[in-house]
Design a protein around this motif. Structure first.
Motif, PDB file in Angstrom:
ATOM      1  N   PRO A   1      42.695  43.750  37.776  1.00  0.00           N
ATOM      2  CA  PRO A   1      43.771  42.814  37.394  1.00  0.00           C
ATOM      3  C   PRO A   1      43.270  41.410  37.083  1.00  0.00           C
ATOM      4  CG  PRO A   1      44.417  44.134  39.293  1.00  0.00           C
ATOM      5  CD  PRO A   1      42.974  44.420  39.054  1.00  0.00           C
ATOM      6  N   LEU A   2      42.208  40.972  37.765  1.00  0.00           N
ATOM      7  CA  LEU A   2      41.665  39.635  37.514  1.00  0.00           C
ATOM      8  C   LEU A   2      41.162  39.509  36.078  1.00  0.00           C
ATOM      9  CD1 LEU A   2      41.580  39.913  40.698  1.00  0.00           C
ATOM     10  CD2 LEU A   2      39.719  38.246  40.624  1.00  0.00           C
ATOM     11  N   VAL A   3      40.553  40.586  35.576  1.00  0.00           N
ATOM     12  CA  VAL A   3      40.046  40.578  34.202  1.00  0.00           C
ATOM     13  C   VAL A   3      41.207  40.514  33.210  1.00  0.00           C
ATOM     14  CG1 VAL A   3      38.677  41.845  32.501  1.00  0.00           C
ATOM     15  CG2 VAL A   3      37.994  41.850  34.909  1.00  0.00           C
TER      16      VAL A   3
ATOM     17  N   SER B   1      44.256  49.311  42.334  1.00  0.00           N
ATOM     18  CA  SER B   1      45.134  48.459  41.529  1.00  0.00           C
ATOM     19  C   SER B   1      44.630  48.283  40.094  1.00  0.00           C
ATOM     20  CB  SER B   1      45.265  47.074  42.174  1.00  0.00           C
ATOM     21  OG  SER B   1      44.021  46.401  42.180  1.00  0.00           O
ATOM     22  N   TYR B   2      43.463  48.871  39.786  1.00  0.00           N
ATOM     23  CA  TYR B   2      42.899  48.714  38.445  1.00  0.00           C
ATOM     24  C   TYR B   2      43.768  49.410  37.405  1.00  0.00           C
ATOM     25  CZ  TYR B   2      38.580  47.070  40.666  1.00  0.00           C
ATOM     26  OH  TYR B   2      37.652  46.366  41.399  1.00  0.00           O
TER      27      TYR B   2
ATOM     28  N   THR C   1      34.747  40.685  36.800  1.00  0.00           N
ATOM     29  CA  THR C   1      35.645  40.065  37.769  1.00  0.00           C
ATOM     30  C   THR C   1      35.173  38.666  38.134  1.00  0.00           C
ATOM     31  OG1 THR C   1      36.214  42.236  38.691  1.00  0.00           O
ATOM     32  CG2 THR C   1      36.690  40.309  40.044  1.00  0.00           C
ATOM     33  N   GLN C   2      33.864  38.526  38.373  1.00  0.00           N
ATOM     34  CA  GLN C   2      33.316  37.206  38.694  1.00  0.00           C
ATOM     35  C   GLN C   2      33.432  36.258  37.506  1.00  0.00           C
ATOM     36  OE1 GLN C   2      29.350  38.320  39.948  1.00  0.00           O
ATOM     37  NE2 GLN C   2      29.941  38.458  42.106  1.00  0.00           N
TER      38      GLN C   2
ATOM     39  N   ASP D   1      45.739  43.715  47.956  1.00  0.00           N
ATOM     40  CA  ASP D   1      45.766  44.979  47.205  1.00  0.00           C
ATOM     41  C   ASP D   1      45.306  44.810  45.761  1.00  0.00           C
ATOM     42  OD1 ASP D   1      46.629  46.329  49.406  1.00  0.00           O
ATOM     43  OD2 ASP D   1      48.756  46.348  48.840  1.00  0.00           O
ATOM     44  N   LEU D   2      45.442  43.612  45.212  1.00  0.00           N
ATOM     45  CA  LEU D   2      45.036  43.382  43.826  1.00  0.00           C
ATOM     46  C   LEU D   2      43.519  43.427  43.651  1.00  0.00           C
ATOM     47  CD1 LEU D   2      47.451  40.503  42.783  1.00  0.00           C
ATOM     48  CD2 LEU D   2      47.587  42.925  42.169  1.00  0.00           C
ATOM     49  N   GLY D   3      42.786  43.361  44.759  1.00  0.00           N
ATOM     50  CA  GLY D   3      41.331  43.368  44.665  1.00  0.00           C
ATOM     51  C   GLY D   3      40.705  44.724  44.899  1.00  0.00           C
ATOM     52  N   ILE D   4      41.516  45.755  45.159  1.00  0.00           N
ATOM     53  CA  ILE D   4      40.959  47.079  45.426  1.00  0.00           C
ATOM     54  C   ILE D   4      41.044  47.939  44.163  1.00  0.00           C
ATOM     55  CG2 ILE D   4      41.556  46.923  47.862  1.00  0.00           C
ATOM     56  CD1 ILE D   4      43.955  48.705  47.314  1.00  0.00           C
ATOM     57  N   PRO D   5      40.160  48.946  44.049  1.00  0.00           N
ATOM     58  CA  PRO D   5      40.132  49.796  42.841  1.00  0.00           C
ATOM     59  C   PRO D   5      41.456  50.491  42.531  1.00  0.00           C
ATOM     60  CG  PRO D   5      38.123  50.097  44.114  1.00  0.00           C
ATOM     61  CD  PRO D   5      39.028  49.253  44.953  1.00  0.00           C
TER      62      PRO D   5
END
Length: 348
Positions: A196-198, A189-190, A75-76, A183-187
């Motif tokens: 999602p960022l990845v 939403s994976y 993610t980072q 919500d896109l940063g919580i598990p």
């Protein structure tokens, strides 16, 4: 008196001179050597990444190898990775962009003001992208049509964007309250365990690779970086191409700013600190030639993963940030020295 022409000569004149279409013997091996060097570089980076994973697993096995930590590393890497894709194009063209970190900061704080958040998810995304594009447009106009050196133009943008970001926030952190963004940063939403960022980073990488390697735009970028005057004589509008490249870099910064907003849930004027160092370093160790004329998206992505993994290992082992910066600086120097040695070998 006219000399008689032999039948063989008549046939040769009718058929015309033979045209040799085969490439010179020295050209083909040289191309193969270049491809081999690039492949070896990518394999070497994969080896370095494997060693780092082994080191992390040995020093902090329970923490480093935990799935949540590996997701955090990816993610980072996604945020700086998107910036690095844009930086790769700029460096390939023979330019440089020192303002990417400041543009990320400005886009993130402008997109998280109370007025912007009233428009919800779309408002935040739109603002981040537009601010990034606007900064890229200014850089491109100054460099391509204003005749400014990229180092000076982007350095001025760095100072201006940082100052404007500080003025907007008044030194305070702007908290995001839009649930659809958070919500896109919580598990939950994976997608198949992938944040999602990845996924966004993966899409940007694929698009960047196709753009650089499979389109006229990419070939023009390489041509401008290899020899701008020759590219101009070949019919390429060098100034317009450079403008497009800085627009592309600004677009990547806007996307990265939105990803950073999701990751941190806030907008701060300190966002994107030293992103320019990380992006340039990742592109260089990945095989993008600092003087222009050659770039590789795959190598840049591997470089991002190497640096992000190093940062993660240092953090888990409670090593101070100054040691991290020293290590990154040493890696940059080593990568440039390797590039110079490879260039000399190619000329030999």
């Amino acid at each position: 008196m006219t000399q008689p022409v032999s039948p063989e000569r008549q046939q040769h004149q009718q058929d015309g001179p033979a045209v040799t279409t085969a490439k010179s013997p020295t050209e083909q091996p040289g191309s193969r050597r270049l491809g081999l060097r690039l492949d070896v570089r990518n394999v070497s980076l994969l080896g370095v990444l494997a060693v780092l994973v082994a080191v992390g697993g040995f020093t902090k096995p329970e923490q480093f190898l935990d799935s949540s930590n590996l997701q955090l590393v990816l993610t980072q890497a996604s945020v700086i990775g998107v910036v690095t894709v844009g930086m790769t194009f700029v460096i390939t063209s023979g330019g440089i962009d020192l303002s990417v970190g400041a543009i990320v900061a400005l886009a993130s704080v402008w997109a998280t003001t109370l007025a912007t958040q009233e428009y919800g998810f779309a408002g935040i995304l739109f603002t981040a992208v537009v601010v990034g594009l606007a900064c890229g447009l200014v850089n491109g106009l100054l460099i391509a049509y204003g005749g400014m050196v990229p180092f000076i133009a982007t350095l001025a943008m760095l100072a201006s964007a940082r100052g404007l970001a500080l003025q907007i926030t008044d030194g305070k952190t702007q908290i995001v309250t839009v649930e659809s963004v958070l919500d896109l940063g919580i598990p939950d939403s994976y997608v198949l365990g992938i944040p999602p960022l990845v996924l966004v980073f993966a899409v940007v990488t694929v698009v960047g690779w196709l753009l650089l390697n499979r389109t006229t735009f990419g070939r023009r970028t390489v041509a401008v970086g290899g020899n701008a005057e020759a590219a101009r004589l070949a019919g390429i509008d060098v100034r317009r191409q450079r403008l497009y490249l800085y627009l592309l870099s600004g677009l990547c910064c806007g996307i990265a700013a939105f990803l950073l907003i999701i990751l941190s849930g806030s907008g701060q004027n300190t966002n994107g600190n030293l992103y320019e160092l990380d992006a340039i370093a990742a592109a260089i160790i990945g095989g993008t030639l600092l003087s222009g004329g050659r770039g590789t998206i795959v190598g840049s992505v591997l470089g991002v993963l190497v640096f992000t993994t190093i940062t993660n290992i240092f953090a888990l082992n409670n090593l101070q940030s100054d040691v991290q910066q020293i290590a990154k600086g040493a890696i940059i120097v080593a990568a440039v020295l390797v590039q110079r040695r490879t260039a000399r070998d190619g000329e030999a």
